[in-house]
Structures are given as C-alpha cells and as structure tokens.
Design an enzyme around this catalytic site. Structure first.
Site, short mmCIF file in Angstrom:
data_model
loop_
_atom_site.label_atom_id
_atom_site.label_comp_id
_atom_site.label_asym_id
_atom_site.label_seq_id
_atom_site.Cartn_x
_atom_site.Cartn_y
_atom_site.Cartn_z
N GLU A 68 6.53 -2.38 -14.75
CA GLU A 68 5.20 -2.29 -14.13
C GLU A 68 4.82 -0.81 -14.10
OE1 GLU A 68 3.57 -3.03 -9.63
OE2 GLU A 68 5.05 -4.45 -10.42
N ASP A 79 0.52 0.79 -1.09
CA ASP A 79 1.73 1.56 -1.33
C ASP A 79 2.10 2.46 -0.15
OD1 ASP A 79 2.32 0.68 -4.01
OD2 ASP A 79 0.48 1.72 -4.60
#
Length: 280
Positions: A68, A79
């Site tokens: 990814e 995140d």
C-alpha cells in the site's frame, strides 16, 4: 505450451494467458492465497524522495504479499503521529502525485505484487479523478484506498471510471460501522474490505479484548463476499496470529514506517522488519 496443431489446446492456453493479464492482481492474490496475507504500508517519498521504488523492490524480495503506497497529504485524518510525520517529511522532500506516477512508470518491470495507492480525496480531486485513475492504471496500480471518499460519491462519480480502468476501490469498516453499511460496503468494494481493528487513527495497538473479539466475530458471521484484511495497530507476529483467526491477513503501517526511519541501510531495515513479522 500446447502441442503444435491442437487448436483447442492453443485457444485454451491463450484464454488462460489473457485472463492472467486482465485479472486484477489483488484478485489473483486472493485466488492463490486465502490466509496469512501480509500487506505493508509505506509513504511515497519517505524517508528520502527517491526511496519509493527501492522500498517496493526490497519489500518484494522480503516476501510480502501486497504493498500500500501512501500519497502524502498535509491532513491525513485517519493516520496517527508516525504516518503524519512521514507525510510531512515526504511533502517537504517534494513528493507529489505527478512525481509518484513518474517514479512508478517502470515498476511493473520490478515487481508483480499487487500495488494499492492510499490517499485522501482533496489532492486527488485537485489532480483530477479521470487523470488519476488513467495514470494509476497505466503504471500498474491495482486499486485505491481513500478513507474520506463518501460511498454515495463513489457510486455517483467514481465507479464507472474505476471500472473502465480495471481498478478496485477498497473501503474501510470499523467497530462502529452498522451491519447495513457493512453490507453496502461489501457490495461496493473491490478486492477486499479493510477491517479497521479499533476506533481512532493508525499507530495504536491491538487490544485483543472482549469487545474487539466480538467485533471480529460479528463481521465474520455476516458471510461477506469479499475477504477481510485487518489494519491499525498491527505491530508484531503475535498480532498477525490473532488476526489470522478472523481475517485473510493484515496491513502493517506505522510499525513499518517507523522501521524505515531507523539508522542503517534502508534495505537491511526493510528485511529486518519483515523477517520479525514473518517469524513463526
């Protein structure tokens, strides 16, 4: 190769080759392997601007199953601190979508692994959806993960473009996702469903408590058509073993990005991290 003069065998062999060419690499992976899949998240342009391809090659050699590639963004809402830091560093290095596509233009001469771009909708919209999908397909990308892309917008605007270019859009579910929405995501997703292990951002830890196990069991009991790959908080082989009871595999992100920031040779840091994850 089929025997010379056997028209039927030749046709069958040609069809097999065509299927291998046109079938999405994510689907091919799940056809060949239905458990123990190790997917690794990396941030494009981190630690250094020109490290992207080198890291992909090192991951391939280390034996991971899928990669990814994170497109750095100034406000990565899903995140945690480690990936946020890598995004800011990559942007400071000069990484952009245009540059990433240029870096990846010959990537299919170096790896056959499924490659997924992970990013956020703002920079992709500025870049242009059609252009983004076309260029991604041209360099050999297999799918996208865009956490802040609304399902209704995907269905209305993205779906026909994604399909035209043979790409998959992978959607996320969390412990708070309703059964109705999980089913809708299962219908819309391509390749697999990204099963977020816990509420919050990346970089936490796998709790493996009663609530988390109940969540895993509840989703498993739904008999979804797409396999599950778990992510958020996966740090070691023990986490992978726990998740292996409920999913087809796991994504390791913050732990790997942190390994890239360590002193020493980049390839050695990659090999050490993956070797420790694969032990047992």
């Amino acid at each position: 190769y089929p025997a010379v003069g056997t028209k039927t065998s030749l046709l069958s062999w040609n069809m097999l080759q065509i299927n291998e060419i046109i079938m999405n690499r994510i689907d091919l992976l799940f056809e060949k392997k239905d458990n123990g899949i190790l997917s690794i998240f990396m941030t494009a342009g981190y630690p250094n601007l020109d490290d992207t391809v080198s890291i992909i090659e090192a991951l391939d050699e280390a034996g991971v199953d899928m990669i990814e590639i994170g497109i750095p963004f100034s406000d990565p809402i899903a995140d945690g601190p480690v990936i946020q830091h890598s995004s800011m560093a990559a942007l400071a290095n000069g990484m952009s979508i245009d540059l990433l596509m240029d870096q990846l233009k010959e990537i299919r001469t170096k790896t056959t692994l499924p490659l997924i771009l992970m990013g956020y909708i703002n920079p992709v919209m500025q870049f242009g959806i059609e252009k983004f999908c076309r260029m991604a397909a041209n360099v050999g990308i297999d799918g996208f993960i865009i956490p802040d892309l609304p399902l209704i917008v995907f269905e209305r605007e993205w779906k026909p473009i994604i399909a035209k270019h043979g790409l998959h859009m992978i959607f996320l579910i969390t412990p708070n996702t309703s059964p109705e929405r999980i089913k809708a995501i299962d219908e819309a997703s391509g390749g697999f469903i990204y099963m977020v292990t816990a509420p919050g951002t990346t970089g936490g830890g796998l709790k493996n408590d009663a609530d988390q196990q109940q969540y895993f069991e509840r989703v498993n009991s739904m008999n979804l058509q797409h396999p599950l790959i778990a992510g958020f908080g996966v740090k070691n082989k023990e986490d992978l073993e726990v998740l292996g009871h409920y999913t087809s595999g796991a994504i390791v992100g913050s732990h790997f990005v942190n390994a890239l920031s360590q002193d020493g040779d980049l390839k050695n840091n990659v090999n050490k991290c993956i070797s420790e994850l694969r032990k047992g």
